[in-house]
Design an enzyme around this catalytic site. Sequence first.
Site, short mmCIF file in Angstrom:
data_model
loop_
_atom_site.label_atom_id
_atom_site.label_comp_id
_atom_site.label_asym_id
_atom_site.label_seq_id
_atom_site.Cartn_x
_atom_site.Cartn_y
_atom_site.Cartn_z
N GLY A 45 0.82 -1.20 0.00
CA GLY A 45 0.00 0.00 0.00
C GLY A 45 0.86 1.25 0.00
N CYS A 46 0.23 2.38 -0.30
CA CYS A 46 0.98 3.63 -0.41
C CYS A 46 1.48 4.12 0.95
CB CYS A 46 0.13 4.69 -1.10
SG CYS A 46 -1.53 4.90 -0.41
N TYR A 47 0.57 4.25 1.91
CA TYR A 47 1.02 4.66 3.25
C TYR A 47 2.04 3.68 3.84
CZ TYR A 47 -2.69 8.26 3.76
OH TYR A 47 -3.50 9.37 3.64
N CYS A 70 5.67 4.26 2.29
CA CYS A 70 6.37 5.44 2.78
C CYS A 70 6.70 5.31 4.26
CB CYS A 70 5.50 6.68 2.54
SG CYS A 70 6.41 8.23 2.56
N MET A 130 6.68 10.79 -0.95
CA MET A 130 6.70 10.07 -2.23
C MET A 130 5.42 10.35 -2.98
SD MET A 130 5.87 6.12 -1.23
CE MET A 130 4.13 5.66 -1.09
#
Length: 346
Positions: free
Chosen positions: A149-151, A154, A312
């Site tokens: 996932g994105c969170y 990062c 990001m």
Amino acid sequence: MIKAGIIGSTGYAGQELVRILLQHGEVEIKWYGSRSYIDKKYYDVFRNMFQIVDAKCMDDNMDELASQVDVIFTATPQGLCGNLVNEEILSKVKIIDLSADFRIKDLETYEKWYGIKHGSPQFIDEAVYGLCEINREKIKGARLIANPGCYPTCSTLSIYPLAKEGLIDMNTVIIDAKSGTSGAGRGAKVNNLYCEVNENIKAYGVATHRHTPEIEEQLSYASGQEVKLNFTPHLVPMNRGILITAYANLTREVTYEEVRAIYDSYYKEETFVRVLDQDQTPETRWVEGSNYVDVNFKLDPRTNRVIMMGAMDNLVKGAAGQAVQNMNLLFGFPETKGLMQVPMFP
């Protein structure tokens, strides 16, 4: 030249996949899947593709698709890939799933946080978590990749070195995160309308956001202990970008030079993780449109804490770019192939 199919090509992450793969040079896209736009020209959905992509959108028939391509990307909501994949398909084709269906190893945790029954739990243990900087060697031999996932991408990359080295008390980790509206997907939702988002910032999913167990699981692997943390995301009025600021107590007194050496030891050979100079803070504008993650830290002797930061593009390193990075590893291409776009500014 390998052949690729995309299920969910008309979402934001799916369109970003198309954009990146068209510039890859070693990939031919054979299938533009979209349940919502079957038989519609792809460029009629995304006019930036006019005179670039002439194909029509197709359905999500994974069985048929598996016989035509070498790799399938599923940029779809949770549950779809889990319900479509089977052993016959995996015997024919590599799958890179951009949903959460195979990210979390504990079935009960997945079903609790996502509120759905898993369609193919027999493949959860086999699936490799596709965070390339950490699981590179495992990715190379996989059939099924769980694109992070994105969170979690990062957050994990920003915290991982200090968690791995035991320099932070994992019971004290707090993550504050902010994301642009593309992270919520392309579906029509009142909360994402311009008048709802513009000139506003808000927390959401407080203590309930479904990326929480994914972050906890990855940091548990890193630290060698069970991690429970507070994760609070916020929606900000911009198209792209994620910024995370994480806080934790230090387990011992350290200097800037010592912590910097740790980050450098983990990331000096990583093209896409940039450790910034001292006192520089990551900003989303300096990574937009790219596969880069900018990270840094700040020691706070007054509170005995460290602040870990990362920025990001949620659609590139947070989704499509990372998926292509995984594809490159699977098929023996240079890991950076098709991903060296310089960040856009302004």
